[in-house]
Design an enzyme around this catalytic site. Structure first.
Site, PDB file in Angstrom:
ATOM      1  N   CYS A  31       0.813  -1.224   0.000  1.00 18.70           N
ATOM      2  CA  CYS A  31       0.000   0.000   0.000  1.00 18.70           C
ATOM      3  C   CYS A  31       0.843   1.268   0.000  1.00 18.70           C
ATOM      4  O   CYS A  31       0.335   2.350  -0.283  1.00 18.70           O
ATOM      5  CB  CYS A  31      -0.944   0.005   1.196  1.00 18.70           C
ATOM      6  SG  CYS A  31      -2.224  -1.276   1.131  1.00 18.70           S
ATOM      7  N   HIS A  49      -3.039   7.298   3.517  1.00 18.45           N
ATOM      8  CA  HIS A  49      -3.520   5.974   3.133  1.00 18.45           C
ATOM      9  C   HIS A  49      -4.940   5.822   3.690  1.00 18.45           C
ATOM     10  O   HIS A  49      -5.310   6.500   4.651  1.00 18.45           O
ATOM     11  CB  HIS A  49      -2.565   4.927   3.717  1.00 18.45           C
ATOM     12  CG  HIS A  49      -2.939   3.519   3.431  1.00 18.45           C
ATOM     13  ND1 HIS A  49      -3.352   3.088   2.192  1.00 18.45           N
ATOM     14  CD2 HIS A  49      -2.971   2.409   4.241  1.00 18.45           C
ATOM     15  CE1 HIS A  49      -3.611   1.799   2.236  1.00 18.45           C
ATOM     16  NE2 HIS A  49      -3.395   1.372   3.462  1.00 18.45           N
ATOM     17  N   ASN A  53     -10.257   0.719   0.445  1.00 16.23           N
ATOM     18  CA  ASN A  53      -8.799   0.722   0.405  1.00 16.23           C
ATOM     19  C   ASN A  53      -8.350   0.231  -0.964  1.00 16.23           C
ATOM     20  O   ASN A  53      -8.429  -0.952  -1.265  1.00 16.23           O
ATOM     21  CB  ASN A  53      -8.244  -0.195   1.506  1.00 16.23           C
ATOM     22  CG  ASN A  53      -6.728  -0.233   1.534  1.00 16.23           C
ATOM     23  OD1 ASN A  53      -6.057   0.302   0.651  1.00 16.23           O
ATOM     24  ND2 ASN A  53      -6.172  -0.884   2.544  1.00 16.23           N
TER      25      ASN A  53
END
Length: 332
Positions: free
Chosen positions: A118, A257, A287
């Site tokens: 990520c 994030h 996400n």
């Protein structure tokens, strides 16, 4: 702090893309051991996007890249470097970046992928910045793109977390007081099993056993991930702020994030950052891994929220662990 005008690496264009297909929490309730109330109250996710059949990560990345290039008023053939942060390339070989290069017609560029889970976009941004600072290249296209649906087990409760999308920025060398003021990134390989896909590669090659055990899907130790992220994200933000010599009061926006809303609120509280300064996209896109930060950045940019001189802090954490942050002063 007075920032002297000199050569800086600036963001001259942003772009993003998400697929048309919307996956709701109601749909996930029917296929996985989860429930809409928990997803929305704890994760803050109301829906996510999923690629259509026949669509690939490179399609999303290329569409985001074209939008960023248009905003930067640049032609693809003038791009020197393409870096794509991704964990879901179209194929293991060749790199996703070279496929994007072909799709947008950027023959001059050097192109490669970067896998930092990520944290892929921030790692890619920092990598590209170094090439530009050293005058090896004069511009770069940095993309974060992931099709999390291809590695999501829709029989597992973690399916609620993930979505598909892409975001891109064009970086240029410029004589400016704006641009990237500071960066920080690091990693710790002691926790490789916390977020991972066990099967399908060299450790556990494709086999019937891998399929039967569903090892080709992403697995996440949610509690451990939450504990680590709540410590590491504030740490990364502090490091980048210290290097840029700014305080919380100087921050116009935190572009983080997007793991879940509860976690982001906790991190903002620890740092005394007002929640209204935290850019949230997870409610609509969940996400999307490497795409999260450039998606969020493009959102506030196209909404006209960014003003000349605004200081933006990016922060992320990924599997591995990998983490990073950056402070950017907005403007040309």
């Amino acid at each position: 702090m007075m920032i002297m005008t000199g050569k800086k690496v600036i963001i001259s264009g942003t772009g993003s893309y998400v697929p048309d297909q919307v996956v709701t929490n109601d749909e996930l309730e029917k296929c996985a051991p989860t429930n809409k109330a928990w997803i929305e109250s704890v994760l803050g996710i109301k829906e996510r996007r999923r690629m259509a059949r026949g669509e690939c990560t490179s399609d999303m990345a290329a569409k985001a890249a074209v939008k960023a290039l248009e905003m930067a008023e640049m032609k693809a053939e003038d791009i020197d470097l393409i870096i794509v942060g991704t964990i879901t390339p179209d194929r293991m070989v060749p790199s996703l970046a070279t496929i994007v290069q072909r799709k947008i017609a950027a023959p001059k560029a050097a192109a490669f992928d970067l896998n930092a889970a990520c944290a892929g976009f921030v790692f890619s941004l920092i990598c590209a910045q170094q090439f530009l600072k050293n005058d090896y290249f004069q511009n770069a296209l940095v993309i974060g793109a992931d099709a999390m649906s291809v590695m999501t087990d829709y029989k597992d409760r973690t399916c609620a977390y993930y979505g598909d999308g892409a975001g891109a920025v064009v970086l240029k060398n410029a004589k400016s007081q704006n641009g990237i003021l500071s960066t920080y990134f690091a990693s710790d390989g002691q926790s490789k099993d916390m977020v991972t896909t066990f099967g399908g590669n060299a450790e556990y090659p494709p086999s019937y056993e891998v399929l039967d055990r569903r090892w080709h899907y992403l697995r996440m130790a949610g509690k451990e991930v939450g504990i680590t992220a709540s410590e590491v994200i504030p740490h990364a933000i502090r490091r980048a702020m210290e290097e840029a010599a700014i305080t919380v009061d100087d921050i116009a926006y935190l572009v983080p994030h997007q793991p879940n809303l509860s976690l982001l609120k906790k991190c903002a509280s620890v740092l005394n950052i007002p929640e209204e300064k935290v850019v949230i996209t997870l409610d609509r896109y969940a996400n999307a891994s490497s795409a999260n930060i450039p998606l969020a950045l493009d959102k506030i940019n196209r909404e006209g929220k960014l003003k000349e001189g605004d200081k933006i802090v990016m922060a992320t954490i990924g599997a591995g662990w990998t983490w990073g942050s950056a402070v950017i002063q907005w403007g040309q």
